[in-house]
Scaffold this motif. Structure first.
Motif, mmCIF file in Angstrom:
data_model
loop_
_atom_site.group_PDB
_atom_site.id
_atom_site.type_symbol
_atom_site.label_atom_id
_atom_site.label_comp_id
_atom_site.label_asym_id
_atom_site.label_seq_id
_atom_site.Cartn_x
_atom_site.Cartn_y
_atom_site.Cartn_z
ATOM 1 N N LEU A 1 4.013 -13.724 -7.787
ATOM 2 C CA LEU A 1 4.800 -14.876 -7.373
ATOM 3 C C LEU A 1 6.270 -14.641 -7.692
ATOM 4 N N GLY A 2 7.140 -15.054 -6.803
ATOM 5 C CA GLY A 2 8.573 -14.863 -7.006
ATOM 6 C C GLY A 2 9.125 -13.647 -6.293
ATOM 7 N N THR A 3 8.225 -12.809 -5.720
ATOM 8 C CA THR A 3 8.698 -11.656 -4.960
ATOM 9 C C THR A 3 9.354 -12.132 -3.668
ATOM 10 N N THR A 4 10.527 -11.578 -3.369
ATOM 11 C CA THR A 4 11.250 -12.019 -2.179
ATOM 12 C C THR A 4 10.542 -11.546 -0.916
ATOM 13 N N LEU A 5 10.815 -12.236 0.200
ATOM 14 C CA LEU A 5 10.213 -11.847 1.467
ATOM 15 C C LEU A 5 10.616 -10.432 1.870
ATOM 16 N N ASP A 6 11.849 -10.066 1.563
ATOM 17 C CA ASP A 6 12.311 -8.724 1.893
ATOM 18 C C ASP A 6 11.511 -7.676 1.124
ATOM 19 N N GLU A 7 11.268 -7.941 -0.180
ATOM 20 C CA GLU A 7 10.464 -7.021 -0.986
ATOM 21 C C GLU A 7 9.034 -6.940 -0.463
ATOM 22 N N ILE A 8 8.457 -8.090 -0.091
ATOM 23 C CA ILE A 8 7.083 -8.122 0.423
ATOM 24 C C ILE A 8 6.975 -7.276 1.694
ATOM 25 N N GLU A 9 7.966 -7.442 2.570
ATOM 26 C CA GLU A 9 7.961 -6.698 3.831
ATOM 27 C C GLU A 9 7.995 -5.193 3.581
ATOM 28 N N LYS A 10 8.874 -4.764 2.667
ATOM 29 C CA LYS A 10 8.976 -3.338 2.364
ATOM 30 C C LYS A 10 7.702 -2.824 1.706
ATOM 31 N N LEU A 11 7.129 -3.630 0.793
ATOM 32 C CA LEU A 11 5.914 -3.218 0.101
ATOM 33 C C LEU A 11 4.766 -3.023 1.079
ATOM 34 N N VAL A 12 4.616 -3.960 2.011
ATOM 35 C CA VAL A 12 3.539 -3.862 3.005
ATOM 36 C C VAL A 12 3.723 -2.618 3.855
ATOM 37 N N MET A 13 4.969 -2.341 4.245
ATOM 38 C CA MET A 13 5.218 -1.145 5.060
ATOM 39 C C MET A 13 4.907 0.129 4.291
ATOM 40 N N HIS A 14 5.345 0.196 3.007
ATOM 41 C CA HIS A 14 5.074 1.376 2.189
ATOM 42 C C HIS A 14 3.574 1.609 2.051
ATOM 43 N N GLU A 15 2.836 0.545 1.735
ATOM 44 C CA GLU A 15 1.400 0.692 1.510
ATOM 45 C C GLU A 15 0.678 1.063 2.804
ATOM 46 N N THR A 16 1.129 0.531 3.924
ATOM 47 C CA THR A 16 0.504 0.881 5.204
ATOM 48 C C THR A 16 0.770 2.335 5.555
ATOM 49 N N LEU A 17 1.976 2.820 5.255
ATOM 50 C CA LEU A 17 2.294 4.230 5.502
ATOM 51 C C LEU A 17 1.448 5.149 4.628
ATOM 52 N N LYS A 18 1.177 4.713 3.392
ATOM 53 C CA LYS A 18 0.290 5.513 2.542
ATOM 54 C C LYS A 18 -1.104 5.589 3.152
ATOM 55 N N LEU A 19 -1.561 4.457 3.686
ATOM 56 C CA LEU A 19 -2.892 4.396 4.292
ATOM 57 C C LEU A 19 -2.991 5.306 5.510
ATOM 58 N N THR A 20 -1.893 5.397 6.259
ATOM 59 C CA THR A 20 -1.910 6.211 7.492
ATOM 60 C C THR A 20 -1.444 7.640 7.249
ATOM 61 N N GLY A 21 -1.221 7.987 5.973
ATOM 62 C CA GLY A 21 -0.767 9.345 5.674
ATOM 63 C C GLY A 21 0.631 9.633 6.170
ATOM 64 N N GLY A 22 1.465 8.611 6.288
ATOM 65 C CA GLY A 22 2.842 8.786 6.741
ATOM 66 C C GLY A 22 3.026 8.695 8.241
ATOM 67 N N ASP A 23 1.943 8.423 8.966
ATOM 68 C CA ASP A 23 2.028 8.309 10.427
ATOM 69 C C ASP A 23 2.679 6.971 10.784
ATOM 70 N N LYS A 24 3.960 7.017 11.164
ATOM 71 C CA LYS A 24 4.713 5.789 11.412
ATOM 72 C C LYS A 24 4.244 5.066 12.676
ATOM 73 N N LYS A 25 3.827 5.829 13.671
ATOM 74 C CA LYS A 25 3.348 5.189 14.909
ATOM 75 C C LYS A 25 2.075 4.397 14.645
ATOM 76 N N LEU A 26 1.145 4.975 13.864
ATOM 77 C CA LEU A 26 -0.095 4.278 13.546
ATOM 78 C C LEU A 26 0.192 3.072 12.649
ATOM 79 N N ALA A 27 1.099 3.257 11.680
ATOM 80 C CA ALA A 27 1.449 2.146 10.801
ATOM 81 C C ALA A 27 2.053 1.000 11.598
ATOM 82 N N ALA A 28 2.925 1.322 12.556
ATOM 83 C CA ALA A 28 3.552 0.288 13.379
ATOM 84 C C ALA A 28 2.506 -0.450 14.203
ATOM 85 N N LYS A 29 1.506 0.292 14.692
ATOM 86 C CA LYS A 29 0.445 -0.333 15.480
ATOM 87 C C LYS A 29 -0.366 -1.287 14.613
#
Length: 449
Positions: free
Chosen positions: A408-436
């Motif tokens: 609680l208290g995490t800014t929306l900007d931080e949340i957005e970046k965190l979600v993107m980082h974690e999704t990129l880890k899940l996709t092995g760095g594949d930005k196209k798959l992460a974006a999808k």
């Protein structure tokens, strides 16, 4: 030259009209200023070379060295000193030119008392502010190589900005955060940026001392106060008089010590053990805890009145898992530190090593990261820190990629970046798959990360 409004301002008056100079001298002495006088530019220059000043009030039109020459010399020899020019009719244009070259103000002759006093007073206020800002920047530069003060993440910068904002006040500050986040470094930063930086900084870990010893350490004792007290001992409060006392792990204080601490905060005094005579102290108190003090209040372990005295400003130091983008910066800092300390030639951290560090959840925070990098430097055999140089808890760690815990208290900007980082880890760095998966454009990921 360091200057503050609290000092008695020292001003130099320069005018080749002796009667006018004496009139000005009487005026400013009556106002409580320390006044030096010079009847020529040459005499003024000699004073400027040897005396630290706050402001120079000089006539513009004089002999060999005039007011414009003095302005240039002052800004060369004592850049923080403000200059006010006095000008007669017909030389206003030169006075305006002087302001373009760094003069604070100009006043026209014949001089009006209210006008000259206002100009000098405002010039002194500006001089004090500029000097204070320069001193602040210098102290910040000295703190720049502290490891826990390395970072660019939003959560970290927010905490750092708040520290800088409260440092120059006298209010009590409560630093909260997990163990290993560097609360003492932040406390030292508050001290270094405060007006008490020339006085002592005293740190006490309240959890490291038994109750009986802690009380005597904080407040001192008189000879004969208890068995073994063979002479008077000064406590940490007296040792920190005029400076800053940092009480780490404040949540560990016993009820008895809490009562005594509350009195110091309320009255600015205490008694040594074995004494009935109050001792006055002027101490700025900064505290820290890894506990939730509000939970301690509800459990009856911490006094409510003391809590509100200590918690005037609460600064949360973010755990490392909330500032993961700072991990590479910190890792490089510690690599440089320990390869120099151990005289090792190590070029870099491998990509696989950095990926593992970025994946780990860091329960021990920055302190754990420092220990791991130091260990890797000592054990390295090939000049590059790789996975084989990291301990098993790092290399075998498997994060739960299905869920993300967001405090609680995490800014929306931080949340957005965190979600993107974690999704990129899940996709092995594949930005196209992460974006999808995130239903956004690949361009957005490139822009945000």
């Amino acid at each position: 030259m360091k200057s503050t409004i609290a000092e008695t301002p020292k001003i130099l008056l320069v005018d080749d009209e002796v009667a006018h100079l004496k009139t000005l001298e009487r005026l400013f002495l009556k106002e409580g200023y320390e006044v030096l006088t010079a009847e020529s530019g040459e005499e003024a220059l000699a004073i400027i070379r040897r005396e630290p000043l706050h402001l120079v009030l000089t006539d513009l039109k004089m002999g060999k060295i005039d007011g414009m020459d003095l302005l240039k010399l002052v800004k060369t020899l004592q850049p923080e000193v403000e200059v006010v020019l006095m000008t007669a009719f017909g030389t206003v244009e030169r006075a305006v030119e002087g302001m373009k070259r760094g003069a604070y103000d100009f006043v026209s002759k014949p001089i009006k008392r209210a006008t000259i006093l206002k100009s000098v007073r405002q010039g002194l206020e500006r001089q004090a502010l500029v000097a204070e800002n320069r001193a602040l920047k210098a102290r910040l530069a000295g703190l720049a190589d502290e490891p826990n003060l390395v970072g660019q993440s939003p959560a970290f910068r927010a905490a750092l900005d708040l520290v800088k904002q409260v440092a120059t006040s006298s209010t009590t500050v409560l630093l909260s955060g997990e163990s290993g986040t560097g609360k003492e470094l932040f406390a030292r930063m508050i001290y270094e940026l405060s007006d008490r930086a020339d006085a002592p900084f005293v740190a006490v870990n309240c959890a490291a001392l038994p109750e009986s010893i802690l009380e005597s350490e904080l407040f001192g004792y008189e000879k004969g106060a208890f068995t073994g007290a063979t002479q008077r001992k000064i406590g940490r409060f007296e040792a920190a008089d005029g400076g800053t006392l940092f009480l780490d792990e404040i949540g560990e204080l016993s009820p008895q010590v809490q009562v005594r601490l509350l009195r110091v905060l309320q009255e600015g005094e205490f008694e040594r053990l074995g004494s009935n005579t109050p001792t006055q102290v002027d101490v700025r108190i900064v505290t820290a805890t890894h506990k939730d003090l509000e939970d301690e209040l509800e459990a009856g372990n911490f006094r409510e009145d003391l809590y509100y005295r200590l918690n005037v400003v609460n600064i949360e130091i973010p755990p490392l898992r909330r500032r993961m983008e700072d991990v590479p910066l910190l890792a490089e800092y510690f690599l440089s530190k320990y390869r120099q300390k151990n005289n090792r030639k190590i070029d870099r951290l491998s990509r696989e090593c950095l990926d593992a560090l970025m994946t780990y959840h860091w329960p021990g925070n920055v302190r754990e990261l420092e220990n791991i990098i130091e260990r890797a430097v000592v054990l390295d055999k090939d000049g590059s820190i790789g996975l084989d140089d990291l301990p098993e808890q790092i290399t075998s760690y498997e994060p739960d990629t299905r869920h993300i815990t967001i405090p609680l208290g995490t800014t929306l900007d931080e949340i957005e970046k965190l979600v993107m980082h974690e999704t990129l880890k899940l996709t092995g760095g594949d930005k196209k798959l992460a974006a999808k998966l995130l239903d956004i454009s690949t361009r957005t990921i490139y822009r945000k990360i």
